[in-house]
Each structure stands twice: as structure tokens, then as C-alpha cells.
Design a protein around this motif. Structure first.
Motif, PDB file in Angstrom:
ATOM      1  N   ALA A   1       0.838  -1.198   0.000  1.00  0.00           N
ATOM      2  CA  ALA A   1       0.000   0.000   0.000  1.00  0.00           C
ATOM      3  C   ALA A   1       0.875   1.253   0.000  1.00  0.00           C
ATOM      4  N   PRO A   2       0.592   2.242  -0.843  1.00  0.00           N
ATOM      5  CA  PRO A   2       1.278   3.531  -0.718  1.00  0.00           C
ATOM      6  C   PRO A   2       0.969   4.125   0.653  1.00  0.00           C
ATOM      7  N   VAL A   3       1.938   4.789   1.256  1.00  0.00           N
ATOM      8  CA  VAL A   3       1.762   5.316   2.614  1.00  0.00           C
ATOM      9  C   VAL A   3       1.931   6.827   2.632  1.00  0.00           C
ATOM     10  N   ILE A   4       0.985   7.475   3.300  1.00  0.00           N
ATOM     11  CA  ILE A   4       1.068   8.904   3.626  1.00  0.00           C
ATOM     12  C   ILE A   4       1.120   8.982   5.144  1.00  0.00           C
ATOM     13  N   CYS A   5       2.149   9.600   5.688  1.00  0.00           N
ATOM     14  CA  CYS A   5       2.208   9.680   7.151  1.00  0.00           C
ATOM     15  C   CYS A   5       2.809  11.009   7.584  1.00  0.00           C
ATOM     16  N   SER A   6       2.677  11.298   8.858  1.00  0.00           N
ATOM     17  CA  SER A   6       3.181  12.559   9.393  1.00  0.00           C
ATOM     18  C   SER A   6       4.696  12.515   9.508  1.00  0.00           C
ATOM     19  N   ASN A   7       5.279  13.697   9.589  1.00  0.00           N
ATOM     20  CA  ASN A   7       6.736  13.804   9.735  1.00  0.00           C
ATOM     21  C   ASN A   7       7.128  14.014  11.191  1.00  0.00           C
ATOM     22  N   ALA A   8       6.271  13.548  12.114  1.00  0.00           N
ATOM     23  CA  ALA A   8       6.478  13.803  13.535  1.00  0.00           C
ATOM     24  C   ALA A   8       7.162  12.632  14.228  1.00  0.00           C
ATOM     25  N   ALA A   9       7.878  12.959  15.302  1.00  0.00           N
ATOM     26  CA  ALA A   9       8.472  11.974  16.219  1.00  0.00           C
ATOM     27  C   ALA A   9       9.294  10.930  15.457  1.00  0.00           C
ATOM     28  N   SER A  10       9.019   9.638  15.686  1.00  0.00           N
ATOM     29  CA  SER A  10       9.848   8.571  15.123  1.00  0.00           C
ATOM     30  C   SER A  10       9.476   8.198  13.696  1.00  0.00           C
ATOM     31  N   LEU A  11       8.369   8.701  13.180  1.00  0.00           N
ATOM     32  CA  LEU A  11       7.866   8.188  11.902  1.00  0.00           C
ATOM     33  C   LEU A  11       8.850   8.357  10.739  1.00  0.00           C
ATOM     34  N   PRO A  12       9.543   9.506  10.584  1.00  0.00           N
ATOM     35  CA  PRO A  12      10.540   9.587   9.503  1.00  0.00           C
ATOM     36  C   PRO A  12      11.652   8.538   9.639  1.00  0.00           C
TER      37      PRO A  12
ATOM     38  N   VAL B   1      11.240   5.556  10.692  1.00  0.00           N
ATOM     39  CA  VAL B   1      10.689   4.264  10.288  1.00  0.00           C
ATOM     40  C   VAL B   1      10.471   4.192   8.782  1.00  0.00           C
ATOM     41  N   VAL B   2       9.839   5.218   8.203  1.00  0.00           N
ATOM     42  CA  VAL B   2       9.430   5.112   6.792  1.00  0.00           C
ATOM     43  C   VAL B   2      10.526   5.533   5.817  1.00  0.00           C
ATOM     44  N   GLY B   3      11.544   6.266   6.279  1.00  0.00           N
ATOM     45  CA  GLY B   3      12.607   6.704   5.386  1.00  0.00           C
ATOM     46  C   GLY B   3      12.055   7.527   4.238  1.00  0.00           C
ATOM     47  N   ASP B   4      12.505   7.210   3.006  1.00  0.00           N
ATOM     48  CA  ASP B   4      12.025   7.941   1.827  1.00  0.00           C
ATOM     49  C   ASP B   4      10.944   7.161   1.087  1.00  0.00           C
TER      50      ASP B   4
END
Length: 379
Positions: A303-314, A316-319
């Protein structure tokens, strides 16, 4: 051999992230080859042993003890110390809160300290208990585990604990999270969850609570649907209702979206791969996460993912995801439009996401956790 005791009381309680972590770690520890597990035996504490046993591989022999009484005010200070004494445990591994006294040292996993960073997202009772008991547990622990570098740095900054006492072990998407290509399997899950057939949807998943920022997603979805190409889309918000969930329902009503936003409730693990795979995109606008497992699961399913740039999420998801400022409804609406209007972008995000998810494994988490146990026992 003195066993490592693991508190698994939350397995089967629909505790989402904490339950997934505990069950996945136990499975991965028991699946390690004998040469890696040499010198280690385990005993698992459960309030419903049969329920835990049913979630484990029957080929993995492990002792499961009933821990009773079940309510935490009695289980934690009384039942668990008694159990570790009876089992002659060398170490006790818990999530967040350990007994105030006991017969063996403990290792504690603290997924995040959101109760301290965003106290307004917790009920007064939970906030008081966590702010009192979790720091006390961490100071007494033989070792602390957390699930991201971001969470580790926050623990150090907030409580002044030594960095070498805190280890990071990343979580992972389980092996069951793979793309589901069979249209019939996807349709069966839609029918089971009461979702309309053949209608494109964006998916959000997580406990319905303010920290997940679902109200802002509803606002963004209303904005995005003004574009003709999104007029037929739906929004599926899956998860267990928790504190202040009524605010989310109110936001849907206020936006006039009652007919196009669906709340299937808690979704069983077996249905999640198809639900992820069938989505236009998985959307995770959370204001704060210690790790953020659902985006990784969605990526593993393509699934394509859209997520926030807050806390640990960047971290985890990288680029491999579209990241947005979680407080900006306009930016989130633009991201929703992008993944619909640009099939090439959607395909690129799907490809990158699967590659990113493959970098995280529960086997590695188990191996690193064993090493933490070794050091804690020596200490």
C-alpha cells in the motif's frame, strides 16, 4: 536452568502495538535456532493461558503460567513477584511497569513516553499512573528497551538516564503482511467488515484517540473530495474506540461525511493484509509515535503510505512514504489527491515501501533482545 519470565498478559486483549510487540517477540524468540538460544529458557505469564497458547506455533515448547489476579493493581505488585519466585526466574521482562519489588531483576520495554510529551492525550487517571510508575520502573530496571532512536533520546532528555542503559530494538511487520492480489480474498474481507464492494478507499488504522489525529484526517478528506477524481472515494477508519473517540465521530458528522466514512472497529490480524492491499493509500497522520508499526505493515502489503513527519515516523518510513506536517489539513489533502491523480507515484511508493519494510525483521529484534537479556543477567 533459571528461565527468563515474560509478561504476556496483554495478548488477546486487543492492545494493538503493545500486544503485537509482545506476541511477535515471543514468537521470534521461540523460533531462533537452538545454538542461538543456548543458555536460555522461557516462562510466559498470561491471564488466559489457552488464549496465548493458541497464538503460538504448536511446535514451540514453552511453559505458560496463569497469572492471577488479573487486574493490574493486584497482578503487578503481588502476583508477578510470587510467580517469579515460584519459577526461580533469573529475569522478568515487562512493558512499561514492573513490580515495585521482586525476586529477580527486570528488563522493561518503554515504547514511548507520550504520556509525558503529550499529557493532554491521556485521561487524568492514566496520566497520573504512567507519570508515576514508568519512571520509577525505568530507574530500577537492569536494562531498558525502546523501539526507536527518537524514543531513546526523549527518555534520556526527560529523565536523565544513562544512554548505555537504553537499547533500541526496531519492530517489524510480521510475515503475514504481504500483498494480497486475489480480488476474491479482498472482497471477502470487505464483506466481513461491512465495507462497500469495489469502492476505492483510503485507510486509517489505530486506536481512536486524539494522538492519532484522525479528526484532522477527516477534515483533509473533506477537502480532497472536492476534486472530481476523488468524489467517489471513501475513508475507512479502523480501530478500537478509546478515550475521547466521540470527537472523531463528531468531526465526521460536522463535515457531512456520514455516508462515506466507515468505522469497522477493531480488525483482526488475519484481515489486515487484504485491508491494506486494497487501499488507495494508507494514511497515518499521528502527532506522536514511539515507532509506528501500521505504516510498516501497510508498506509490506504494497500500500502507498502517507504519514506525518512527527516523532519517530521519519526514522521508520525513510524515503518510502509521502510525509506531511500532521497539523496541516491542506497538505494532507494534497497528498491524498496526489496518490489518486498520479498512478506512477502510487506504484513508486508501493515499490519503495515493500523494500523499506523488508529491512525490519522480528528475528533481528529477538536476537538483539537476547543480547540485552545476557547483559542484564550479568549486571
Amino acid at each position: 536452568m533459571k528461565p527468563i519470565a515474560i509478561d504476556a498478559h496483554m495478548v488477546g486483549e486487543r492492545e494493538t502495538g503493545n500486544e503485537t510487540y509482545t506476541l511477535s517477540l515471543i514468537r521470534a524468540l521461540l523460533a531462533l535456532p537452538p545454538d542461538e538460544r543456548r543458555g536460555f529458557d522461557f516462562v510466559l505469564y498470561a491471564t488466559e493461558p489457552a488464549r496465548l497458547r493458541a497464538r503460538l506455533n504448536p511446535n514451540h515448547a514453552v511453559r505458560i503460567r496463569r497469572i492471577w489476579p488479573a487486574p493490574s493493581p493486584l497482578r503487578i505488585p503481588f502476583a508477578m513477584p510470587a510467580a517469579t519466585l515460584r519459577d526461580r526466574a533469573s529475569l522478568l521482562h515487562v512493558n512499561y511497569v514492573a513490580p515495585p519489588a521482586g525476586a529477580c531483576p527486570h528488563v522493561v520495554t518503554v515504547h514511548d513516553i507520550s504520556y509525558d510529551i503529550y499529557p493532554r492525550f491521556f485521561s487524568p487517571r492514566d496520566r497520573w499512573m504512567l507519570k508515576t510508575l514508568v519512571p520509577f520502573t525505568m530507574r530500577r530496571a537492569a536494562a531498558i528497551i525502546t523501539v526507536s532512536q527518537h524514543a531513546k533520546q526523549e527518555i534520556i532528555a526527560r529523565y536523565g538516564l544513562p544512554a548505555d542503559k537504553i537499547s533500541v530494538t526496531y519492530e517489524a511487520a510480521g510475515e503475514q503482511f504481504q500483498p494480497v492480489a486475489d480480488p476474491a480474498a479482498r472482497l471477502a474481507v470487505r464483506q466481513r467488515l461491512g465495507l462497500p464492494a469495489h469502492v476505492p478507499y483510503f485507510l486509517a488504522l489505530g486506536n481512536l484517540q486524539p494522538r492519532k489525529n484522525i479528526g484532522r484526517l477527516v477534515e483533509a478528506f473533506a477537502l480532497a473530495r472536492q476534486a472530481p477524481e476523488l468524489a467517489s472515494t471513501r475513508l475507512v477508519i479502523a480501530g478500537k474506540a478509546l478515550w475521547r473517540e466521540s470527537e472523531i465521530y463528531a468531526a465526521v458528522q460536522q463535515a457531512g461525511l456520514m455516508d462515506v466514512v466507515h468505522f469497522p472497529g477493531y480488525v483482526d490480524d488475519a484481515d489486515l493484509p487484504a485491508l491494506y492491499s486494497d487501499a488507495l493509500a494508507f494514511v497515518y497522520p499521528s502527532l506522536y509515535e514511539g515507532f509506528g508499526l501500521p505504516p510498516l505493515e501497510a508498506m509490506a502489503c504494497g500500500a502507498p503510505v502517507i504519514c506525518s513527519n512527527a516523532a519517530s515516523l521519519p526514522e521508520v518510513v525513510g524515503d518510502a512514504a509521502l510525509t506531511i506536517t500532521p497539523t496541516d489539513a491542506g497538505a494532507l489533502a494534497d497528498a491524498l489527491r496526489q496518490v489518486v491523480a498520479a498512478p506512477a507515484l502510487r506504484a513508486q511508493l508501493s515499490q519503495r515501501g515493500q523494500a523499506r519494510a523488508a529491512q525490519f525483521t522480528w528475528r533481528r529484534c529477538a536476537q538483539e533482545t537476547l543480547e540485552i537479556y545476557r547483559r542484564a543477567k550479568k549486571g
